[in-house]
Motif scaffolding. Sequence first.
Motif, PDB file in Angstrom:
ATOM      1  N   HIS A   1      32.005  40.782  58.781  1.00 20.70           N
ATOM      2  CA  HIS A   1      32.368  41.962  59.559  1.00 20.70           C
ATOM      3  C   HIS A   1      31.218  42.467  60.443  1.00 20.70           C
ATOM      4  O   HIS A   1      31.445  42.782  61.623  1.00 20.70           O
ATOM      5  N   ALA A   2      30.028  42.546  59.883  1.00 21.15           N
ATOM      6  CA  ALA A   2      28.919  43.146  60.634  1.00 21.15           C
ATOM      7  C   ALA A   2      28.332  42.187  61.668  1.00 21.15           C
ATOM      8  O   ALA A   2      28.176  42.548  62.836  1.00 21.15           O
ATOM      9  N   VAL A   3      28.005  40.974  61.250  1.00 25.82           N
ATOM     10  CA  VAL A   3      27.334  40.034  62.148  1.00 25.82           C
ATOM     11  C   VAL A   3      28.168  39.729  63.394  1.00 25.82           C
ATOM     12  O   VAL A   3      27.644  39.803  64.520  1.00 25.82           O
ATOM     13  N   PRO A   4      29.445  39.365  63.282  1.00 33.39           N
ATOM     14  CA  PRO A   4      30.210  39.070  64.505  1.00 33.39           C
ATOM     15  C   PRO A   4      30.265  40.237  65.489  1.00 33.39           C
ATOM     16  O   PRO A   4      30.253  40.026  66.704  1.00 33.39           O
TER      17      PRO A   4
ATOM     18  N   VAL B   1      26.153  48.757  63.933  1.00 30.84           N
ATOM     19  CA  VAL B   1      27.432  48.302  63.385  1.00 30.84           C
ATOM     20  C   VAL B   1      27.597  48.753  61.939  1.00 30.84           C
ATOM     21  O   VAL B   1      28.689  49.160  61.515  1.00 30.84           O
ATOM     22  N   LEU B   2      26.521  48.708  61.155  1.00 32.98           N
ATOM     23  CA  LEU B   2      26.606  49.068  59.742  1.00 32.98           C
ATOM     24  C   LEU B   2      26.967  50.535  59.524  1.00 32.98           C
ATOM     25  O   LEU B   2      27.369  50.916  58.426  1.00 32.98           O
ATOM     26  N   GLU B   3      26.822  51.356  60.561  1.00 30.08           N
ATOM     27  CA  GLU B   3      27.170  52.767  60.449  1.00 30.08           C
ATOM     28  C   GLU B   3      28.604  53.055  60.905  1.00 30.08           C
ATOM     29  O   GLU B   3      29.038  54.215  60.876  1.00 30.08           O
ATOM     30  N   GLN B   4      29.325  52.011  61.318  1.00 32.24           N
ATOM     31  CA  GLN B   4      30.685  52.204  61.802  1.00 32.24           C
ATOM     32  C   GLN B   4      31.661  52.439  60.644  1.00 32.24           C
ATOM     33  O   GLN B   4      31.420  52.036  59.503  1.00 32.24           O
TER      34      GLN B   4
ATOM     35  N   LYS C   1      29.168  42.800  49.349  1.00 33.34           N
ATOM     36  CA  LYS C   1      28.175  43.106  50.374  1.00 33.34           C
ATOM     37  C   LYS C   1      27.924  41.901  51.267  1.00 33.34           C
ATOM     38  O   LYS C   1      27.792  42.028  52.494  1.00 33.34           O
ATOM     39  N   PHE C   2      27.867  40.713  50.660  1.00 33.33           N
ATOM     40  CA  PHE C   2      27.619  39.498  51.430  1.00 33.33           C
ATOM     41  C   PHE C   2      28.730  39.262  52.449  1.00 33.33           C
ATOM     42  O   PHE C   2      28.472  38.931  53.615  1.00 33.33           O
TER      43      PHE C   2
ATOM     44  N   ARG D   1      32.311  51.010  56.379  1.00 34.97           N
ATOM     45  CA  ARG D   1      32.436  51.867  55.200  1.00 34.97           C
ATOM     46  C   ARG D   1      33.788  51.648  54.528  1.00 34.97           C
ATOM     47  O   ARG D   1      33.887  51.667  53.300  1.00 34.97           O
ATOM     48  N   THR D   2      34.819  51.413  55.339  1.00 34.11           N
ATOM     49  CA  THR D   2      36.139  51.148  54.769  1.00 34.11           C
ATOM     50  C   THR D   2      36.148  49.854  53.970  1.00 34.11           C
ATOM     51  O   THR D   2      36.717  49.786  52.873  1.00 34.11           O
ATOM     52  N   ALA D   3      35.517  48.823  54.520  1.00 31.13           N
ATOM     53  CA  ALA D   3      35.454  47.535  53.823  1.00 31.13           C
ATOM     54  C   ALA D   3      34.710  47.673  52.508  1.00 31.13           C
ATOM     55  O   ALA D   3      35.112  47.111  51.479  1.00 31.13           O
ATOM     56  N   ARG D   4      33.640  48.434  52.502  1.00 32.88           N
ATOM     57  CA  ARG D   4      32.888  48.638  51.269  1.00 32.88           C
ATOM     58  C   ARG D   4      33.710  49.437  50.262  1.00 32.88           C
ATOM     59  O   ARG D   4      33.671  49.161  49.059  1.00 32.88           O
ATOM     60  N   ALA D   5      34.450  50.425  50.760  1.00 36.04           N
ATOM     61  CA  ALA D   5      35.259  51.242  49.862  1.00 36.04           C
ATOM     62  C   ALA D   5      36.377  50.432  49.214  1.00 36.04           C
ATOM     63  O   ALA D   5      36.807  50.746  48.093  1.00 36.04           O
ATOM     64  N   LYS D   6      36.834  49.395  49.890  1.00 39.60           N
ATOM     65  CA  LYS D   6      37.877  48.539  49.333  1.00 39.60           C
ATOM     66  C   LYS D   6      37.334  47.526  48.327  1.00 39.60           C
ATOM     67  O   LYS D   6      38.100  46.760  47.738  1.00 39.60           O
ATOM     68  N   GLY D   7      36.041  47.538  48.121  1.00 47.13           N
ATOM     69  CA  GLY D   7      35.445  46.649  47.141  1.00 47.13           C
ATOM     70  C   GLY D   7      35.043  45.292  47.680  1.00 47.13           C
ATOM     71  O   GLY D   7      34.754  44.369  46.900  1.00 47.13           O
TER      72      GLY D   7
END
Length: 306
Positions: free
Chosen positions: A222-225, A199-202, A215-216, A206-212
């Motif tokens: 997003h990742a766990v569900p 999931v972390l490679e989806q 990480k938590f 990456r879009t969520a991280r790019a939007k700021g």
Amino acid sequence: MLSHIARRFFEAMIILLGITIVTYMLLYLFPADPVRQIAGRSATPETVNNIRQQLGLDLPVYEQYWRYLTSLVQGDFGRSYIQKTEVAELIWSRLPASLLLMVAAISVEVLLGLIMGVISAVKRNSTTDNALMVVSFVGVSAPQFVVGILLLYVFAVQLGWFPIGGYGTASHLVLPALTLGLLGSGWYARMMRSSMLNVLEQDFIRTARAKGVSKFRVILRHAVPNALLPIIAMIGIDIGIFMSGIVVVESVFGWPGIGQLAWQAIQRVDIPIIMGVTLVAACSIVIGNFLADIIALFVDPRIKLK
């Protein structure tokens, strides 16, 4: 969604029908003759024939199976030859203990497994990741009786925190549930780690991280569900496994569950109880997987499109 549920329910019914056929064949696979068990060794041939007619064992196989199937629909699992008691009564009397242990053990293993799996995935290839995977490997490899006896020796004998065995209070539940939870958590940890890494490679991560997004929040929201689908399937399988009875753990802790009943029946070659427990275990697996499929529809709405 309703069509999907209806289709899965129909498939479950077909599987259950097949299970009843396989279960009924146990009557012919066991070397013990149920008529002889009822009549006794000193019974005359006339007595044996009369009992065989009363049980309907002189009828064609398909007629015997139909009588067996209609009895099951009415909740009649037959009568124990050894204990002289209805099998349904024996199983239902052990069911609360098995259900209680199942819920507690699954809660422990899922909680520990998810925490370990998420941490390992987030800290991939680190010392923490390696250590947790070693712990999970030990968990899935350790024999149940070794872990159970070790926990009994430390927490019951040496520290005196919990009773050595028995059933009836919350303190009796802790050690058997912890034994099963520690062993099962390794499987969940490894599965959760693998699912989380995928999931972390989806792209949406990456879009969520790019939007700021923090990480938590990315991990938790997003990742766990999205990594839970394999875990839900595993829980469905575990429901069937635990409902069939964990013979070793129940024996170590004196837990009066279905597994202990099955072990006693196997030792005595009590065929009706063996057939009843086998059927309940198989039905539990089918029902557990059916519920897991339904829950997965709500966890991941994309499944509805398939």
